[in-house]
Scaffold this motif. Structure first.
Motif, mmCIF file in Angstrom:
data_model
loop_
_atom_site.group_PDB
_atom_site.id
_atom_site.type_symbol
_atom_site.label_atom_id
_atom_site.label_comp_id
_atom_site.label_asym_id
_atom_site.label_seq_id
_atom_site.Cartn_x
_atom_site.Cartn_y
_atom_site.Cartn_z
ATOM 1 N N ARG A 173 0.935 -1.122 -0.042
ATOM 2 C CA ARG A 173 0.505 -0.354 -0.342
ATOM 3 C C ARG A 173 0.409 1.174 0.053
ATOM 4 O O ARG A 173 0.604 2.104 0.401
ATOM 5 C CB ARG A 173 -1.209 0.187 1.072
ATOM 6 N N ALA A 174 1.916 1.533 -0.539
ATOM 7 C CA ALA A 174 2.808 2.444 -0.316
ATOM 8 C C ALA A 174 2.266 2.993 -0.924
ATOM 9 O O ALA A 174 1.963 3.860 -2.273
ATOM 10 C CB ALA A 174 4.396 2.123 -1.659
ATOM 11 N N ASN A 175 2.726 4.587 -0.585
ATOM 12 C CA ASN A 175 2.325 6.007 -0.786
ATOM 13 C C ASN A 175 2.953 7.188 -1.017
ATOM 14 O O ASN A 175 3.213 8.148 -1.071
ATOM 15 C CB ASN A 175 0.830 6.131 0.336
ATOM 16 N N GLY A 176 4.290 6.672 -0.685
ATOM 17 C CA GLY A 176 5.561 7.598 -1.009
ATOM 18 C C GLY A 176 6.838 6.771 -0.329
ATOM 19 O O GLY A 176 6.971 6.183 -0.682
ATOM 20 N N PHE A 177 7.556 7.883 -0.802
ATOM 21 C CA PHE A 177 9.061 6.979 -0.046
ATOM 22 C C PHE A 177 9.777 8.044 0.848
ATOM 23 O O PHE A 177 9.374 9.203 1.534
ATOM 24 C CB PHE A 177 9.806 7.675 -1.591
ATOM 25 N N LEU A 178 10.478 6.774 2.246
ATOM 26 C CA LEU A 178 11.514 8.338 3.591
ATOM 27 C C LEU A 178 12.772 7.833 2.717
ATOM 28 O O LEU A 178 13.253 6.757 2.061
ATOM 29 C CB LEU A 178 11.056 7.149 4.234
ATOM 30 N N ILE A 179 13.257 8.968 2.860
ATOM 31 C CA ILE A 179 14.970 9.440 3.102
ATOM 32 C C ILE A 179 15.666 9.632 3.978
ATOM 33 O O ILE A 179 15.086 10.258 5.217
ATOM 34 C CB ILE A 179 15.033 10.713 1.547
ATOM 35 N N PRO A 180 16.692 9.453 3.822
ATOM 36 C CA PRO A 180 17.610 10.056 4.987
ATOM 37 C C PRO A 180 17.551 11.902 5.294
ATOM 38 O O PRO A 180 17.299 11.914 4.407
ATOM 39 C CB PRO A 180 19.531 9.401 4.544
ATOM 40 N N VAL A 181 17.552 11.631 6.543
ATOM 41 C CA VAL A 181 17.969 13.545 6.351
ATOM 42 C C VAL A 181 18.869 13.998 6.378
ATOM 43 O O VAL A 181 19.422 13.215 6.046
ATOM 44 C CB VAL A 181 17.519 13.739 8.009
ATOM 45 N N LYS A 182 19.043 15.344 5.318
ATOM 46 C CA LYS A 182 20.309 16.035 5.002
ATOM 47 C C LYS A 182 20.882 15.104 3.812
ATOM 48 O O LYS A 182 21.972 15.123 4.115
ATOM 49 C CB LYS A 182 20.814 16.665 6.667
ATOM 50 N N ASP A 183 19.949 14.628 3.347
ATOM 51 C CA ASP A 183 20.294 14.205 1.658
ATOM 52 C C ASP A 183 19.824 13.749 0.915
ATOM 53 O O ASP A 183 19.213 13.934 0.192
ATOM 54 C CB ASP A 183 20.689 12.623 2.197
ATOM 55 N N ALA A 184 20.603 15.224 -0.305
ATOM 56 C CA ALA A 184 19.772 16.006 -1.422
ATOM 57 C C ALA A 184 19.930 14.847 -2.685
ATOM 58 O O ALA A 184 18.903 14.628 -3.298
ATOM 59 C CB ALA A 184 20.511 17.608 -1.910
ATOM 60 N N LYS A 185 21.144 13.898 -2.304
ATOM 61 C CA LYS A 185 20.797 13.197 -3.761
ATOM 62 C C LYS A 185 19.802 11.992 -3.572
ATOM 63 O O LYS A 185 19.120 11.450 -4.834
ATOM 64 C CB LYS A 185 22.004 12.555 -3.656
ATOM 65 N N ALA A 186 19.648 11.382 -1.978
ATOM 66 C CA ALA A 186 18.778 10.822 -2.088
ATOM 67 C C ALA A 186 17.667 11.731 -2.377
ATOM 68 O O ALA A 186 16.270 10.718 -2.886
ATOM 69 C CB ALA A 186 18.343 10.828 -0.187
#
Length: 384
Positions: A324-337
């Motif tokens: 039921r994915a609705n989005g992505f979680l990324i590491p903090v302070k990581d513009a490349k991610a």
């Protein structure tokens, strides 16, 4: 007909904009069988003033600035608040955000208010391990919060995520003696934020936030630069005020953003719905210490996919069920991610639609304002 005892409910906040945006439906529900009083900083929007008057809410205005440190201003606020509590004699005291919670909870105990229900809508900078805030201010804030939330049978503390309550236990500000409740953010009104199918041509990313460092403004700007170098048709928008907050972004970064070469900066708006409707994906790379970020709930309600940080409060908005994915979680302070996940949506535009649909369903099942308000009524021992 059930005999409902009318109660006096006193709400204190640090932003007049939040009263109806975040608590409008709650105030309507409270006022139906009770008398609501609010103490808010100066009401700038005439629509807010007239709606509160229409509802029959009794309003008092303060000069409180929730973002800045001012001993004189805070003392004036404390004195005014004390006089109002003595005058109103509320049955229920409901402060939210830091200064109202810290000062108000302490005063409400002194004035022997029957039920005190402070809501911490996120812990902000001063409670993270790597806080860049002034160390003395961090120490004082934590001490004041511990004193104001000292265990009391009349005190019911409300959080918007479990991480915040666990963090305060870890810091020994709270203990097992405290009566603690967790609700799913402020909730979102699904009749106000209606689902619309996301536009995917051009793909448009939207961030709604105050222009402060901890919200991830620089990360959004840097990711936008990376993406536009490869996908120049992609659109990036930013909504939110640039003010004198202690963590405001550097003027040079603001100047770069305001130029409009990378991001279309819209400024502060009274109604975000038209901009969400024109967006494909909502972005919030925050490491601020959120409760549950309101802009993400609004985006979900309107059927927008999310990219946000794997940080306190933000992670609540992304469904952990991969089916039921609705989005992505990324590491903090990581513009490349962040840029990497933006590129995913550019290359897989069907996911914008499917993630958005699943986000809307997630908002309906977990964050519907009616569900949240029912929980708050139970905590405040109010009859619906």
């Amino acid at each position: 007909m059930m005999n409902i005892i009318k109660k006096k409910i006193f709400i204190v906040c640090d932003s007049s904009r939040s009263l109806l945006d975040f608590r409008g439906r709650l105030i309507e529900k409270m006022q139906q069988y009770n008398q609501v009083y609010v103490f808010t900083p100066k009401i700038e929007q005439e629509s807010v003033r007239s709606r509160l008057k229409e509802l029959g809410v009794i309003t008092y205005e303060s000069e409180l600035n929730g973002s800045n440190v001012s001993i004189l201003s805070d003392l004036k606020f404390i004195f005014s608040l004390y006089k109002l509590i003595r005058k109103i004699k509320p049955d229920i005291f409901f402060p939210y955000t830091f200064k109202p919670v810290i000062y108000g909870s302490f005063l409400a105990k002194i004035c022997k208010v029957k039920l005190i229900a402070p809501m911490l809508t996120g812990l902000g900078y001063n409670f993270t391990n790597n806080s860049t805030s002034n160390k003395l201010i961090v120490k004082i804030t934590r001490l004041l919060l511990k004193l104001s939330l000292k265990p009391n049978p009349r005190l019911n503390i409300i959080f918007q995520n479990k991480d915040d309550s666990e963090r305060l236990i870890e810091l020994k500000i709270l203990s097992k003696k405290h009566q603690v409740y967790v609700v799913n953010g402020s909730g979102v009104d699904l009749t106000h934020y209606n689902y619309t199918k996301p536009a995917t041509s051009p793909i448009t990313f939207l961030m709604v936030s105050r222009l402060i460092n901890a919200k991830g403004i620089k990360e959004y700007y840097d990711a936008a630069k990376l993406i536009r170098a490869r996908f120049p048709q992609t659109v990036f928008k930013l909504i939110g005020p640039y003010d004198s907050n202690i963590d405001a972004i550097h003027p040079d970064l603001y100047s770069e953003i305001a130029k409009g070469d990378v991001i279309h900066y819209i400024g502060q708006v009274d109604d975000v719905r038209p901009d969400i409707e024109n967006a494909s994906v909502m972005v919030l790379p925050s490491y601020y210490g959120e409760g549950v970020p309101r802009c993400m709930l609004e985006g979900m309600a309107m059927g927008r996919a999310l990219i946000t940080s794997d940080s306190v409060g933000c992670r609540e908005t992304v469904n952990p069920d991969p089916e039921r994915a609705n989005g992505f979680l990324i590491p903090v302070k990581d513009a490349k991610a962040l840029a990497n996940k933006m590129e995913h949506f550019i290359n897989n535009s069907d996911d914008i639609i499917s993630f958005g649909n699943q986000g809307h369903a997630f908002a309906r099942s977990k964050f519907d304002v009616n569900l949240v308000n029912t929980e708050l009524f139970k905590i405040m021992q109010l009859q619906a």
